[in-house]
Design an enzyme around this catalytic site. Structure first.
Site, PDB file in Angstrom:
ATOM      1  N   GLY A  37      31.640  -1.740 -17.716  1.00 52.18           N
ATOM      2  CA  GLY A  37      31.913  -0.427 -17.163  1.00 52.18           C
ATOM      3  C   GLY A  37      33.484  -0.344 -17.311  1.00 52.18           C
ATOM      4  N   SER A 111      33.750  -4.200 -22.214  1.00 50.47           N
ATOM      5  CA  SER A 111      33.005  -4.327 -23.339  1.00 50.47           C
ATOM      6  C   SER A 111      32.308  -2.958 -23.529  1.00 50.47           C
ATOM      7  CB  SER A 111      31.628  -5.306 -22.830  1.00 50.47           C
ATOM      8  OG  SER A 111      31.347  -5.340 -21.866  1.00 50.47           O
TER       9      SER A 111
HETATM   10  N1  LIG Z   1      44.027   0.126 -23.749  1.00 54.27           N
HETATM   11  C1  LIG Z   1      43.084  -0.421 -22.906  1.00 54.27           C
HETATM   12  N2  LIG Z   1      41.868  -0.122 -22.583  1.00 54.27           N
HETATM   13  C2  LIG Z   1      41.279  -0.793 -21.504  1.00 54.27           C
HETATM   14  N3  LIG Z   1      41.834  -1.597 -20.646  1.00 54.27           N
HETATM   15  C3  LIG Z   1      43.134  -2.139 -20.961  1.00 54.27           C
HETATM   16  C4  LIG Z   1      43.663  -1.544 -22.001  1.00 54.27           C
HETATM   17  N4  LIG Z   1      45.119  -1.842 -22.013  1.00 54.27           N
HETATM   18  C5  LIG Z   1      44.907  -3.060 -21.096  1.00 54.27           C
HETATM   19  N5  LIG Z   1      43.826  -2.942 -20.206  1.00 54.27           N
HETATM   20  C6  LIG Z   1      43.344  -3.920 -19.276  1.00 54.27           C
HETATM   21  O1  LIG Z   1      42.692  -4.926 -19.833  1.00 54.27           O
HETATM   22  C7  LIG Z   1      41.455  -5.065 -19.105  1.00 54.27           C
HETATM   23  C8  LIG Z   1      40.294  -5.101 -19.974  1.00 54.27           C
HETATM   24  O2  LIG Z   1      40.326  -6.120 -20.667  1.00 54.27           O
HETATM   25  P1  LIG Z   1      38.676  -6.233 -21.383  1.00 54.27           P
HETATM   26  O3  LIG Z   1      38.784  -7.738 -22.097  1.00 54.27           O
HETATM   27  O4  LIG Z   1      37.504  -6.224 -20.296  1.00 54.27           O
HETATM   28  O5  LIG Z   1      38.666  -5.032 -22.522  1.00 54.27           O
HETATM   29  S1  LIG Z   1      37.358  -5.040 -23.658  1.00 54.27           S
HETATM   30  O6  LIG Z   1      36.265  -5.409 -23.314  1.00 54.27           O
HETATM   31  O7  LIG Z   1      37.899  -5.919 -24.708  1.00 54.27           O
HETATM   32  O8  LIG Z   1      37.442  -3.758 -24.181  1.00 54.27           O
HETATM   33  C9  LIG Z   1      41.517  -3.797 -18.183  1.00 54.27           C
HETATM   34  O9  LIG Z   1      41.134  -4.611 -17.088  1.00 54.27           O
HETATM   35  P2  LIG Z   1      40.040  -3.726 -15.945  1.00 54.27           P
HETATM   36  O10 LIG Z   1      40.632  -2.621 -15.127  1.00 54.27           O
HETATM   37  O11 LIG Z   1      39.764  -5.040 -14.782  1.00 54.27           O
HETATM   38  O12 LIG Z   1      38.823  -3.445 -16.747  1.00 54.27           O
HETATM   39  C10 LIG Z   1      42.845  -3.305 -18.073  1.00 54.27           C
HETATM   40  O13 LIG Z   1      43.694  -4.259 -17.000  1.00 54.27           O
END
Ligand SMILES: Nc1ncnc2c1ncn2[C@@H]1O[C@H](COP(=O)(O)OS(=O)(=O)O)[C@@H](OP(=O)(O)O)[C@H]1O
Ligand SMILES: Nc1ncnc2c1ncn2[C@@H]1O[C@H](COP(=O)(O)OP(=O)(O)O)[C@@H](O)[C@H]1O
Length: 209
Positions: A37, A111
């Protein structure tokens, strides 16, 4: 003997203790609960609540959180499409090992790409439970606990999921969690929904023959 990627002349080593022995020992069936999500949709909160609820029932789980894994194993990866794909692939492989070890592995990552999640599903036949945190972007943005949406809207973060990078909603997830009458269920209610699913599918039982 086989060839896998760049590894040649490799042999699979069997172990005397297998999945079934571990299932009997732990009284549970290893699997992966994959929570996907938007940032701020509540993935980590659900992962923590679920892990705690399982613990209180005597069930062993382990959380692989995207943010945390990026502090170590995946610290060489950024957020461009191929890095996200590699991030998901590696976490999928680690989750597969945890599930093989008999744990309920809770993977909590944005993801964003369907093909990457499906590749993880294919690694884990009958043991992959995809949970979609289907929360509106507006809610995630309003929560913005890390201030990242604000930075993304200001153009200070490029390629932020949901703003200027895509999120592809699952088409075939096992569990979809969303708001009810505009209200988000509590973390423990959502964890309860996942636990009911795990119970119904026999993941919280040992092997009986
Ligand atoms: N560009 C960009 N897009 C989305 N998220 C970002 C980005 N840069 C940093 N973050 C931070 O990294 C967390 C997401 O890491 P993930 O490993 O879950 O991302 S992914 O599945 O590879 O897309 C995400 O954590 P969550 O807020 O817990 O989802 C963010 O804190
Ligand atoms: N079920 C919920 N009800 C109310 N607030 C929630 C709920 N789940 C998460 N939150 C809040 O939303 C914010 C983002 O949650 P978090 O679990 O960090 O999301 P994600 O891991 O998807 O980025 C946090 O401030 C958290 O306290």
């Amino acid at each position: 003997m086989s060839t896998m990627g760049n590894s040649t002349n490799i042999f699979w080593q069997e172990s005397p203790v297998g999945k079934l022995e571990r299932r009997k020992l732990l009284n549970q069936k290893g699997c992966v609960v994959w929570i996907t999500g938007l940032s701020g949709s509540g993935k980590s909160t659900l992962a923590c609540s679920l892990s705690w609820e399982l613990h209180t029932r005597g069930k062993l789980s382990y959380i692989l959180d995207g943010d945390n894994v990026r502090h170590g194993l995946n610290k060489d990866l950024g957020f461009k499409a191929e890095d996200r794909t590699e991030n998901i692939r590696r976490v999928g492989e680690v989750a597969k090992l945890f599930a093989d070890a008999g744990l309920i592995c809770i993977a909590s990552l944005i993801s964003p790409y369907g093909k990457d999640r499906d590749a993880c599903r294919a690694m884990l036949p009958d043991a992959f439970i995809e949970v979609f945190m289907n929360m509106p972007l507006a809610l995630c943005e309003e929560r913005d606990p890390k201030g990242l949406y604000k930075l993304a809207r200001a153009g200070k973060i490029k390629g932020f999921t949901g703003i200027d990078d895509p999120y592809e909603p699952p088409l075939n997830c096992e569990i979809e969690l969303n708001q009810k009458d505009g209200v988000c269920p509590t973390p423990s209610a959502m964890a309860g929904e996942v636990i009911t699913y795990l119970e119904d599918k026999g993941y919280l039982q040992g092997f009986s023959s």
